[in-house]
Design a protein around this motif. Structure first.
Motif, PDB file in Angstrom:
ATOM      1  N   VAL A 396       0.802  -1.258  -0.003  1.00  0.00           N
ATOM      2  CA  VAL A 396      -0.007   0.110  -0.166  1.00  0.00           C
ATOM      3  C   VAL A 396       0.903   1.017  -0.048  1.00  0.00           C
ATOM      4  N   LEU A 397       2.020   1.160   0.743  1.00  0.00           N
ATOM      5  CA  LEU A 397       2.911   2.344   0.742  1.00  0.00           C
ATOM      6  C   LEU A 397       3.259   2.776  -0.649  1.00  0.00           C
ATOM      7  N   PHE A 398       3.904   1.385  -1.261  1.00  0.00           N
ATOM      8  CA  PHE A 398       4.379   1.524  -2.626  1.00  0.00           C
ATOM      9  C   PHE A 398       3.218   2.377  -3.893  1.00  0.00           C
ATOM     10  N   VAL A 399       2.060   1.878  -3.611  1.00  0.00           N
ATOM     11  CA  VAL A 399       1.045   2.224  -4.623  1.00  0.00           C
ATOM     12  C   VAL A 399       0.590   3.749  -4.328  1.00  0.00           C
ATOM     13  N   GLY A 400       0.679   4.048  -3.037  1.00  0.00           N
ATOM     14  CA  GLY A 400       0.096   5.182  -2.374  1.00  0.00           C
ATOM     15  C   GLY A 400       1.131   6.366  -2.678  1.00  0.00           C
ATOM     16  N   TRP A 401       2.426   6.028  -2.400  1.00  0.00           N
ATOM     17  CA  TRP A 401       3.312   7.055  -2.179  1.00  0.00           C
ATOM     18  C   TRP A 401       4.295   7.026  -3.319  1.00  0.00           C
ATOM     19  N   LYS A 402       4.775   5.817  -3.872  1.00  0.00           N
ATOM     20  CA  LYS A 402       5.899   5.676  -4.820  1.00  0.00           C
ATOM     21  C   LYS A 402       5.568   5.847  -6.344  1.00  0.00           C
ATOM     22  N   LEU A 403       4.342   5.108  -6.635  1.00  0.00           N
ATOM     23  CA  LEU A 403       3.770   5.059  -8.071  1.00  0.00           C
ATOM     24  C   LEU A 403       3.144   6.410  -8.275  1.00  0.00           C
ATOM     25  N   LYS A 404       3.130   6.892  -9.564  1.00  0.00           N
ATOM     26  CA  LYS A 404       2.460   8.288  -9.863  1.00  0.00           C
ATOM     27  C   LYS A 404       1.090   7.949  -9.721  1.00  0.00           C
ATOM     28  N   ARG A 405       0.405   8.808  -9.298  1.00  0.00           N
ATOM     29  CA  ARG A 405      -1.012   8.980  -9.205  1.00  0.00           C
ATOM     30  C   ARG A 405      -1.717   8.602 -10.438  1.00  0.00           C
ATOM     31  N   LYS A 406      -1.003   9.478 -11.474  1.00  0.00           N
ATOM     32  CA  LYS A 406      -1.753   9.086 -12.877  1.00  0.00           C
ATOM     33  C   LYS A 406      -1.728   7.957 -13.684  1.00  0.00           C
ATOM     34  N   ASP A 407      -0.663   7.263 -13.181  1.00  0.00           N
ATOM     35  CA  ASP A 407      -0.115   5.824 -13.562  1.00  0.00           C
ATOM     36  C   ASP A 407      -1.292   4.636 -12.932  1.00  0.00           C
ATOM     37  N   VAL A 408      -1.305   5.125 -11.621  1.00  0.00           N
ATOM     38  CA  VAL A 408      -2.426   4.387 -10.919  1.00  0.00           C
ATOM     39  C   VAL A 408      -3.896   4.630 -11.217  1.00  0.00           C
ATOM     40  N   LEU A 409      -4.171   5.742 -11.726  1.00  0.00           N
ATOM     41  CA  LEU A 409      -5.524   5.826 -12.252  1.00  0.00           C
ATOM     42  C   LEU A 409      -5.255   5.248 -13.930  1.00  0.00           C
ATOM     43  N   ASP A 410      -4.493   5.354 -14.495  1.00  0.00           N
ATOM     44  CA  ASP A 410      -4.468   4.853 -15.916  1.00  0.00           C
ATOM     45  C   ASP A 410      -4.626   3.230 -15.629  1.00  0.00           C
ATOM     46  N   GLU A 411      -3.998   2.488 -14.696  1.00  0.00           N
ATOM     47  CA  GLU A 411      -4.083   1.059 -14.663  1.00  0.00           C
ATOM     48  C   GLU A 411      -5.271   0.938 -14.160  1.00  0.00           C
ATOM     49  N   MET A 412      -6.030   1.419 -13.219  1.00  0.00           N
ATOM     50  CA  MET A 412      -7.182   1.186 -12.724  1.00  0.00           C
ATOM     51  C   MET A 412      -8.301   1.318 -13.639  1.00  0.00           C
ATOM     52  N   THR A 413      -8.175   2.191 -14.713  1.00  0.00           N
ATOM     53  CA  THR A 413      -9.280   2.631 -15.759  1.00  0.00           C
ATOM     54  C   THR A 413      -9.067   1.719 -17.185  1.00  0.00           C
ATOM     55  N   SER A 414      -7.918   0.909 -16.874  1.00  0.00           N
ATOM     56  CA  SER A 414      -7.516   0.262 -18.143  1.00  0.00           C
ATOM     57  C   SER A 414      -7.254   1.127 -19.191  1.00  0.00           C
ATOM     58  N   GLY A 415      -6.216   1.913 -18.899  1.00  0.00           N
ATOM     59  CA  GLY A 415      -5.782   2.978 -19.865  1.00  0.00           C
ATOM     60  C   GLY A 415      -6.668   3.940 -20.263  1.00  0.00           C
ATOM     61  N   GLY A 416      -7.723   4.288 -19.367  1.00  0.00           N
ATOM     62  CA  GLY A 416      -8.615   5.639 -19.558  1.00  0.00           C
ATOM     63  C   GLY A 416      -9.637   4.831 -20.339  1.00  0.00           C
ATOM     64  N   THR A 417      -9.952   3.444 -20.549  1.00  0.00           N
ATOM     65  CA  THR A 417     -11.162   3.052 -21.451  1.00  0.00           C
ATOM     66  C   THR A 417     -12.294   2.511 -20.374  1.00  0.00           C
ATOM     67  N   ILE A 418     -12.045   2.228 -19.216  1.00  0.00           N
ATOM     68  CA  ILE A 418     -13.087   2.360 -18.426  1.00  0.00           C
ATOM     69  C   ILE A 418     -12.963   3.471 -17.060  1.00  0.00           C
ATOM     70  N   PRO A 419     -13.885   4.290 -17.478  1.00  0.00           N
ATOM     71  CA  PRO A 419     -14.148   5.692 -16.414  1.00  0.00           C
ATOM     72  C   PRO A 419     -14.116   5.070 -15.010  1.00  0.00           C
ATOM     73  N   MET A 420     -13.651   5.917 -14.204  1.00  0.00           N
ATOM     74  CA  MET A 420     -13.779   5.698 -12.662  1.00  0.00           C
ATOM     75  C   MET A 420     -14.243   6.986 -12.066  1.00  0.00           C
ATOM     76  N   ASN A 421     -15.075   7.088 -11.187  1.00  0.00           N
ATOM     77  CA  ASN A 421     -15.630   8.270 -10.522  1.00  0.00           C
ATOM     78  C   ASN A 421     -14.392   8.743  -9.593  1.00  0.00           C
ATOM     79  N   ARG A 422     -14.265  10.212 -10.026  1.00  0.00           N
ATOM     80  CA  ARG A 422     -13.078  11.065  -9.448  1.00  0.00           C
ATOM     81  C   ARG A 422     -13.088  10.682  -7.616  1.00  0.00           C
TER      82      ARG A 422
END
Ligand code: PHE
Length: 454
Positions: A396-422
């Motif tokens: 959790v520290l790694f994903v919360g603090w080390k990865l870039k927020r935009k990269d986490v969002l990108d992965e969670m939305t499968s490259g922006g193809t599946i939108p996620m509520n902000r």
């Protein structure tokens, strides 16, 4: 084996059954029902669900993000996403904890095979609690038979993993995981139709808030961690085989729902029978290898129900153990550029050995003790109380603090193809950055006795 043609799950269903199979294991069958009953029934279930949804689901997202983004084994994943960072310890720790858990898990897997075999003999069905206890302890403390059963269990695990992801793990979990649900429902129907079953249902579900203890919260979180296979690279590894277009939030949720549903079904299949026969509820090995056989002995067609039950136990264990072996195999293949078969061979020879030591520690080597525990219990304790929460904390520290927020969002939305509520994404990040690290630290420090909050 190189990465340009990496193996992966062939279908969404294949990925889901593999993930659910990894999560559903001994933890669901022998620990959850007991924990629930002893911590206020429905009240505990509410807490468990709250932890799972608010805390552990985001942790699972985090593991999915690491695995799917890197398309790599646990060690390679961190190396790829954050070269030369201290977080490489996630990789090392994951391999270490996996080998530790697999060592004793495979021994228990061997016990389930023994009891499948025993279900065919009438010996198991003539005995009272004391005699069944003696049968069990004589068996597990013997030098040869349980070690051989462990090797059989590990051998089967290795054979499946050697087939690869699509043609091994997916092929087998496709029928093994659904089979778990089918059998548990059969057992459940038998259990709730016994006279006196209501008592067991009451034990499980009646929300008695007065029975909630401070430690119930820790139990709920610890159980959720283990049950969902978090904190040891399992989800990271399986996620790395998931197609880039898949919705990983949905997949995480499905895994969580399947695991929790199975735990509840297991509770309904076990506790009403326990109460109907007036025996007291227990957990762990004594529940499944002593208490339940006592019930099967008194049940019409008990032999058949015994067989079904130990098959469920075996299947639940093997779909989990293949996920553990895969974590190590993926690591060896990719980091040491070895073939899958060689990686399976090396890792299983290693676990064969450490497992035999665990098995012997129940008998011949039981006088060898560290921190007042035999090797089996030491491995169990260290993995559950220290290594898993530590792994989860680092993730959790790694994903919360080390990865870039935009990269986490990108992965969670499968490259922006599946939108996620902000707002939801924002909340997940707050949980990963602050709430989860705090909660996990408290559980871990309390678990090992360094702080005494509860
Ligand atoms: N989740 C499994 C269970 O409930 C155990 C497990 C832990 C499996 C970690 C794989 C990885 O028994």
């Amino acid at each position: 084996m190189t990465n340009n043609k990496r193996d992966g799950f062939g279908s969404r269903f294949g990925a889901l059954v593999a993930l659910a199979g990894a999560a559903i294991g001994l933890g669901n069958l022998w620990r959850f029902p007991y924990l629930v009953g002893n911590n206020g029934g429905g009240a505990f279930i509410i807490i468990y669900l709250a932890f799972v949804i608010l805390l552990l689901l985001p942790v699972m997202y985090a593991e999915f993000v690491i695995g799917r983004r890197s398309q790599s084994n646990v060690f390679g994943a961190i190396k790829k996403l954050a070269p030369k960072s201290v977080f490489i310890s996630i990789g090392i720790l994951s391999i270490a904890v996996t080998l530790t858990i697999l060592s004793f898990y495979s021994v228990v897997g061997g016990w389930t095979i023994e009891y499948i075999v025993q279900s065919f003999s009438s010996d198991l069905f003539k005995q009272d609690n004391g005699a069944l206890g003696a049968t069990f302890s004589n068996f597990i403390s013997a030098p040869v038979r349980p070690a051989v059963m462990h090797l059989v269990f590990l051998g089967l695990t290795a054979l499946i993993v050697a087939g690869g992801i699509k043609d091994g793990i997916e092929k087998y979990t496709k029928f093994l995981t659904p089979m778990l649900f089918v059998i548990i429902v059969i057992l459940l129907v038998r259990s709730i139709t016994l006279p006196g079953a209501e008592e067991g249902l009451r034990f499980l579900f009646y929300p008695d808030f007065s029975k909630l203890k401070a430690s119930s919260f820790l139990d709920a979180l610890g159980q959720g961690f283990f049950s969902l296979s978090l904190g040891m690279g399992c989800i990271i590894t399986y996620a790395s085989y998931v197609n880039k277009r898949e919705n990983i939030r949905k997949m995480s949720l499905t895994t969580v729902v399947a695991d929790t549903l199975f735990a509840v079904l297991a509770g309904i299949a076990i506790m009403p029978a326990v109460f109907a026969f007036g025996v007291s509820p227990t957990s762990g090995p004594s529940l499944v290898f002593i208490t339940l056989p006592q019930i099967f002995a008194q049940l019409p067609f008990g032999q058949m129900f015994s067989l079904l039950f130990f098959i469920v136990l075996f299947v639940a264990a093997i779909t989990s153990s293949i996920s553990m072996l895969e974590i190590v195999v993926a690591y060896i293949c990719e980091e040491f550029k070895l073939s899958r078969k060689a990686a399976v061979l090396y890792s299983s020879v290693f676990v064969a050995f450490t497992g035999i030591l665990c098995s012997l520690s129940e008998g011949a080597f039981s006088s060898f003790r560290l921190f007042d525990k035999n090797l089996f219990d030491l491995f169990d304790y260290a993995s559950n109380n220290i290594m898993l929460p530590l792994g989860g904390l680092l993730v959790v520290l790694f994903v919360g603090w080390k990865l870039k927020r935009k990269d986490v969002l990108d992965e969670m939305t499968s490259g922006g193809t599946i939108p996620m509520n902000r707002a939801i994404f924002g909340s997940v990040m707050i949980i990963l950055k602050f709430i989860a690290p705090l909660a996990i630290s408290i559980v871990m420090l309390n678990g090992i006795g360094l702080i005494k909050i509860f």
